[in-house]
Design an enzyme around this catalytic site. Structure first.
Site, PDB file in Angstrom:
ATOM      1  N   ASP A  94      81.674 -61.744  12.404  1.00  5.39           N
ATOM      2  CA  ASP A  94      82.091 -62.526  11.127  1.00  5.39           C
ATOM      3  C   ASP A  94      82.900 -63.509  11.343  1.00  5.39           C
ATOM      4  OD1 ASP A  94      82.495 -62.277   8.270  1.00  5.39           O
ATOM      5  OD2 ASP A  94      84.483 -62.509   8.985  1.00  5.39           O
ATOM      6  N   LYS A 115     103.291 -51.608  13.775  1.00  9.15           N
ATOM      7  CA  LYS A 115     104.283 -52.767  14.379  1.00  9.15           C
ATOM      8  C   LYS A 115     105.325 -53.361  13.843  1.00  9.15           C
ATOM      9  CE  LYS A 115     100.646 -55.577  15.373  1.00  9.15           C
ATOM     10  NZ  LYS A 115      99.934 -56.704  15.783  1.00  9.15           N
ATOM     11  N   TRP A 131      87.133 -56.907   4.433  1.00 16.58           N
ATOM     12  CA  TRP A 131      88.129 -57.277   5.821  1.00 16.58           C
ATOM     13  C   TRP A 131      89.523 -57.098   5.632  1.00 16.58           C
ATOM     14  CZ3 TRP A 131      92.087 -60.711   4.475  1.00 16.58           C
ATOM     15  CH2 TRP A 131      92.098 -61.425   3.177  1.00 16.58           C
ATOM     16  N   PRO A 155      90.927 -54.314   7.209  1.00 11.37           N
ATOM     17  CA  PRO A 155      91.235 -52.999   6.925  1.00 11.37           C
ATOM     18  C   PRO A 155      92.529 -52.331   7.501  1.00 11.37           C
ATOM     19  CG  PRO A 155      89.408 -53.012   8.941  1.00 11.37           C
ATOM     20  CD  PRO A 155      89.718 -54.607   8.356  1.00 11.37           C
ATOM     21  N   GLN A 169      93.647 -54.749  22.167  1.00 16.40           N
ATOM     22  CA  GLN A 169      93.860 -54.388  20.993  1.00 16.40           C
ATOM     23  C   GLN A 169      92.645 -53.799  19.933  1.00 16.40           C
ATOM     24  OE1 GLN A 169      95.697 -57.892  19.466  1.00 16.40           O
ATOM     25  NE2 GLN A 169      97.721 -57.317  20.391  1.00 16.40           N
ATOM     26  N   TYR A 194      87.550 -71.117  10.351  1.00 17.00           N
ATOM     27  CA  TYR A 194      88.527 -70.617  11.534  1.00 17.00           C
ATOM     28  C   TYR A 194      88.618 -71.621  12.388  1.00 17.00           C
ATOM     29  CZ  TYR A 194      87.470 -66.109   8.923  1.00 17.00           C
ATOM     30  OH  TYR A 194      87.385 -65.088   8.059  1.00 17.00           O
TER      31      TYR A 194
END
Length: 320
Positions: free
Chosen positions: A48, A214, A203, A205, A286, A53
């Site tokens: 995606d 965190k 998108w 989630p 991650q 971006y």
């Protein structure tokens, strides 16, 4: 990785999509390549991205990979157009001319002659929906896009453009934010998607990173919330309600022996309406818990408890 059909269309996608919003800006080419390798090894296929971006940098990073070790047939590309850069910042523009120009520029950066899915990035309240739909129709009929859809559209506008498409290439997909912290789509978007035979892609989630836990005690210096360009993106989910949901998620994750990231993602993946959900990460390390979550099934009791603590406010006219 499981593949799911997108609504009543013939399109099938991996139920996790790899998000690329950070690529070329916060994630360099080597780290992006490592993410893609992990994703493909796990059985994923859908990437995606969007023309906006990193001002096209994310698409260019994908294009460099396609020019190297990645085969075009191994991946599905979903990109978006409709937000263009101006001297005053980003501007929503879903006009036919702007959309098609953006698509051609995307194809050039991606180094491919088609995308698997092309979405209108945001609802344009100025351009007539008929004009935007014409751009989608041209994209499909010219072979530049295999399937088309919309992103971040309110339910009424999504329904309108989908019904206008009768006799034309179908508007097959709606993409919106969906997580334990943002369940607004449950009010009208998801019921409309089901009624129209469309597919749904979620998108963020992980609640823009907040559901990883965190931010429970402080804002890490290397986090999105501490960055100049993403602090405003995270800030809405640093309130008391989000903290309460996140703490409940932490309790559930501890009881399962899972990470908070995997638990939050498993909750979304358990929703039948979701054909795919976009997971993004700054580093390959991650990304790993998200790939782990795809293999796990959330116990019903845990899912119901999380449903209750995160339930969205619903009133008239959805519920009387």
């Amino acid at each position: 990785m499981e593949r799911r059909r997108v609504g009543r269309s013939g399109l099938e996608v991996s139920r996790l999509a790899l998000g690329t919003m950070t690529w070329s800006r916060d994630t360099n080419a080597d780290e992006a390549g490592a993410q893609l390798d992990l994703f493909l090894d796990a059985g994923g296929s859908l990437l995606d991205t969007a023309a906006s971006y990193a001002d096209g940098g994310a698409e260019a990073t994908i294009g460099a990979m396609l020019g190297g070790t990645v085969e075009r047939s191994d991946i599905q590309i979903c990109t978006k157009a409709g937000i263009r850069r101006t001297a005053r910042g980003g501007m929503i523009d879903a006009s036919r001319d702007s959309m098609l120009a953006a698509l051609d520029a995307s194809l050039g950066r991606l180094g491919t002659d088609y995308v698997d899915v092309w979405l209108v990035h945001a609802f344009d309240g100025v351009t007539p929906l008929e004009e935007t739909l014409h751009a989608l129709e041209i994209a499909v009929n010219s072979g530049r896009a295999r399937y088309v859809g919309v992103s971040n559209f309110p339910a009424w506008a999504m329904t309108r453009i989908a019904t206008l498409a009768t006799g034309r290439p179908a508007v097959a997909l709606s993409q919106c934010e969906y997580s334990l912290l943002q369940r607004g789509v449950e009010r009208e978007v998801l019921p409309a998607v089901e009624a129209l035979g469309m597919g749904f892609m979620g998108w963020s989630p992980l609640g823009r990173g907040v559901l990883t836990g965190k931010y429970l005690d402080a804002i890490p210096a290397d986090s999105r919330a501490a960055s100049d360009h993403l602090a405003g993106f995270v800030e809405p989910y640093l309130d008391d309600r989000a903290t309460a949901v996140t703490r409940a998620l932490a309790t559930a994750a501890e009881g399962l022996g899972w990470s908070m990231q995997a638990t939050a993602l498993a909750w979304v993946l358990a929703k039948e309406a979701v054909a795919s959900t976009v997971v993004g990460a700054r580093t390959a390390e991650q990304l790993k818990p998200s790939l782990y979550a795809e293999t796990q099934e959330l116990p019903a009791a845990i899912s119901e408890a999380l449903d209750e603590i995160s339930a969205p406010s619903i009133g008239y006219p959805e519920r009387r």
